[in-house]
Design a protein around this motif. Sequence first.
Motif, PDB file in Angstrom:
ATOM      1  N   HIS A   1       4.101   7.106  20.598  1.00  0.00           N
ATOM      2  CA  HIS A   1       4.686   5.254  20.256  1.00  0.00           C
ATOM      3  C   HIS A   1       5.338   5.060  18.823  1.00  0.00           C
ATOM      4  CE1 HIS A   1       4.865   1.429  21.857  1.00  0.00           C
ATOM      5  NE2 HIS A   1       4.147   0.691  20.986  1.00  0.00           N
ATOM      6  N   VAL A   2       4.232   5.581  17.469  1.00  0.00           N
ATOM      7  CA  VAL A   2       4.583   4.911  16.738  1.00  0.00           C
ATOM      8  C   VAL A   2       6.383   5.588  16.740  1.00  0.00           C
ATOM      9  CG1 VAL A   2       4.184   5.078  14.395  1.00  0.00           C
ATOM     10  CG2 VAL A   2       2.097   4.908  16.041  1.00  0.00           C
ATOM     11  N   ARG A   3       6.059   6.849  16.321  1.00  0.00           N
ATOM     12  CA  ARG A   3       7.537   7.626  16.428  1.00  0.00           C
ATOM     13  C   ARG A   3       8.864   6.766  16.655  1.00  0.00           C
ATOM     14  NH1 ARG A   3       6.173  12.210  18.230  1.00  0.00           N
ATOM     15  NH2 ARG A   3       5.122  12.968  15.806  1.00  0.00           N
ATOM     16  N   ALA A   4       8.431   6.461  18.437  1.00  0.00           N
ATOM     17  CA  ALA A   4       9.827   5.584  19.279  1.00  0.00           C
ATOM     18  C   ALA A   4      10.034   4.360  17.939  1.00  0.00           C
ATOM     19  CB  ALA A   4       8.951   5.501  20.564  1.00  0.00           C
ATOM     20  N   LEU A   5       8.786   3.347  17.885  1.00  0.00           N
ATOM     21  CA  LEU A   5       8.793   1.992  17.453  1.00  0.00           C
ATOM     22  C   LEU A   5       9.562   2.940  16.009  1.00  0.00           C
ATOM     23  CD1 LEU A   5       5.013   0.339  18.141  1.00  0.00           C
ATOM     24  CD2 LEU A   5       7.356   0.078  18.929  1.00  0.00           C
ATOM     25  N   ILE A   6       9.444   3.785  14.754  1.00  0.00           N
ATOM     26  CA  ILE A   6      10.323   3.427  14.306  1.00  0.00           C
ATOM     27  C   ILE A   6      11.817   3.831  14.009  1.00  0.00           C
ATOM     28  CG2 ILE A   6      10.415   5.613  12.005  1.00  0.00           C
ATOM     29  CD1 ILE A   6       7.474   5.421  11.914  1.00  0.00           C
TER      30      ILE A   6
ATOM     31  N   ARG B   1       0.945  -1.490  -0.417  1.00  0.00           N
ATOM     32  CA  ARG B   1       0.229  -0.386   0.170  1.00  0.00           C
ATOM     33  C   ARG B   1       1.001   1.598  -0.073  1.00  0.00           C
ATOM     34  NH1 ARG B   1      -3.549  -0.647   4.748  1.00  0.00           N
ATOM     35  NH2 ARG B   1      -1.483  -1.483   5.776  1.00  0.00           N
ATOM     36  N   PRO B   2       0.451   1.992  -0.500  1.00  0.00           N
ATOM     37  CA  PRO B   2       1.128   3.768  -0.286  1.00  0.00           C
ATOM     38  C   PRO B   2       1.710   4.027   1.221  1.00  0.00           C
ATOM     39  CG  PRO B   2      -0.501   4.455  -1.537  1.00  0.00           C
ATOM     40  CD  PRO B   2      -1.100   2.793  -0.833  1.00  0.00           C
ATOM     41  N   PRO B   3       2.715   4.246   1.379  1.00  0.00           N
ATOM     42  CA  PRO B   3       3.571   4.998   2.572  1.00  0.00           C
ATOM     43  C   PRO B   3       2.517   5.433   3.411  1.00  0.00           C
ATOM     44  CG  PRO B   3       4.993   5.228   0.859  1.00  0.00           C
ATOM     45  CD  PRO B   3       4.283   5.180  -0.269  1.00  0.00           C
ATOM     46  N   ALA B   4       2.419   5.804   4.778  1.00  0.00           N
ATOM     47  CA  ALA B   4       1.321   5.823   5.214  1.00  0.00           C
ATOM     48  C   ALA B   4       2.260   7.362   6.385  1.00  0.00           C
ATOM     49  CB  ALA B   4       0.639   5.269   6.376  1.00  0.00           C
ATOM     50  N   GLY B   5       1.500   7.818   7.164  1.00  0.00           N
ATOM     51  CA  GLY B   5       2.024   8.522   7.941  1.00  0.00           C
ATOM     52  C   GLY B   5       1.759   8.113   9.169  1.00  0.00           C
ATOM     53  N   LEU B   6       2.346   9.263  10.256  1.00  0.00           N
ATOM     54  CA  LEU B   6       2.314   8.625  11.597  1.00  0.00           C
ATOM     55  C   LEU B   6       0.834   8.376  11.691  1.00  0.00           C
ATOM     56  CD1 LEU B   6       5.127  10.758  13.256  1.00  0.00           C
ATOM     57  CD2 LEU B   6       5.484   8.146  12.586  1.00  0.00           C
ATOM     58  N   LYS B   7       0.750   9.942  11.617  1.00  0.00           N
ATOM     59  CA  LYS B   7      -1.600   9.475  12.506  1.00  0.00           C
ATOM     60  C   LYS B   7      -1.962   8.732  11.547  1.00  0.00           C
ATOM     61  CE  LYS B   7      -5.088  13.303  12.465  1.00  0.00           C
ATOM     62  NZ  LYS B   7      -5.818  14.417  12.138  1.00  0.00           N
ATOM     63  N   ASP B   8      -1.738   8.261  10.157  1.00  0.00           N
ATOM     64  CA  ASP B   8      -2.140   7.358   9.252  1.00  0.00           C
ATOM     65  C   ASP B   8      -1.960   5.727  10.661  1.00  0.00           C
ATOM     66  OD1 ASP B   8      -4.026   8.923   8.298  1.00  0.00           O
ATOM     67  OD2 ASP B   8      -2.612   8.346   6.942  1.00  0.00           O
ATOM     68  N   VAL B   9      -0.598   5.346  10.762  1.00  0.00           N
ATOM     69  CA  VAL B   9       0.159   4.061  11.339  1.00  0.00           C
ATOM     70  C   VAL B   9      -0.587   4.316  12.547  1.00  0.00           C
ATOM     71  CG1 VAL B   9       1.441   3.136  11.805  1.00  0.00           C
ATOM     72  CG2 VAL B   9       1.886   4.381   9.740  1.00  0.00           C
ATOM     73  N   ALA B  10      -0.580   5.204  13.909  1.00  0.00           N
ATOM     74  CA  ALA B  10      -0.801   5.567  15.120  1.00  0.00           C
ATOM     75  C   ALA B  10      -2.838   5.165  15.029  1.00  0.00           C
ATOM     76  CB  ALA B  10      -0.925   6.973  15.550  1.00  0.00           C
ATOM     77  N   ARG B  11      -3.076   5.269  14.739  1.00  0.00           N
ATOM     78  CA  ARG B  11      -4.951   5.406  14.351  1.00  0.00           C
ATOM     79  C   ARG B  11      -5.132   3.550  13.391  1.00  0.00           C
ATOM     80  NH1 ARG B  11      -6.907   7.633   9.365  1.00  0.00           N
ATOM     81  NH2 ARG B  11      -6.266   9.558  10.104  1.00  0.00           N
ATOM     82  N   GLU B  12      -4.052   3.270  12.846  1.00  0.00           N
ATOM     83  CA  GLU B  12      -4.582   1.501  12.674  1.00  0.00           C
ATOM     84  C   GLU B  12      -3.692   0.169  12.927  1.00  0.00           C
ATOM     85  OE1 GLU B  12      -2.687   0.943   8.317  1.00  0.00           O
ATOM     86  OE2 GLU B  12      -3.019   2.995   7.512  1.00  0.00           O
ATOM     87  N   CYS B  13      -3.295   1.439  13.884  1.00  0.00           N
ATOM     88  CA  CYS B  13      -2.601   0.393  15.115  1.00  0.00           C
ATOM     89  C   CYS B  13      -3.026   0.593  16.312  1.00  0.00           C
ATOM     90  CB  CYS B  13      -0.696   0.463  15.034  1.00  0.00           C
ATOM     91  SG  CYS B  13      -0.367   0.254  13.184  1.00  0.00           S
ATOM     92  N   LYS B  14      -3.731   1.298  16.352  1.00  0.00           N
ATOM     93  CA  LYS B  14      -4.287   1.721  17.585  1.00  0.00           C
ATOM     94  C   LYS B  14      -3.060   2.006  18.855  1.00  0.00           C
ATOM     95  CE  LYS B  14      -8.228  -0.300  16.492  1.00  0.00           C
ATOM     96  NZ  LYS B  14      -8.523  -1.283  16.279  1.00  0.00           N
TER      97      LYS B  14
END
Length: 78
Positions: free
Chosen positions: A52-57, A34-47
């Motif tokens: 936290h998403v930024r730290a995992l990246i 899928r197209p790359p996703a931003g922090l906000k979208d990934v955070a929403r998808e991964c709940k």
Amino acid sequence: MSARNPAALLESLLEQLPSDVRRVLVRTNGLDGRPPAGLKDVARECKMSQGHVRALIAAGEELLTDVVRLLSRQRERL
């Protein structure tokens, strides 16, 4: 650093990461087809929070960088 099969090398490296780190890296970089996703979208998808998403990246990038350094050193010794 070169590899005979870069896709297989990347897949192998990603498999070594903790599942939450791998999931976030794959999603943010569009490695799931899928197209790359931003922090906000990934955070929403991964709940999870954007922080936290930024730290995992960051953790994933650090782990992958360490592996690349090790592989580069091994190659230099050959």
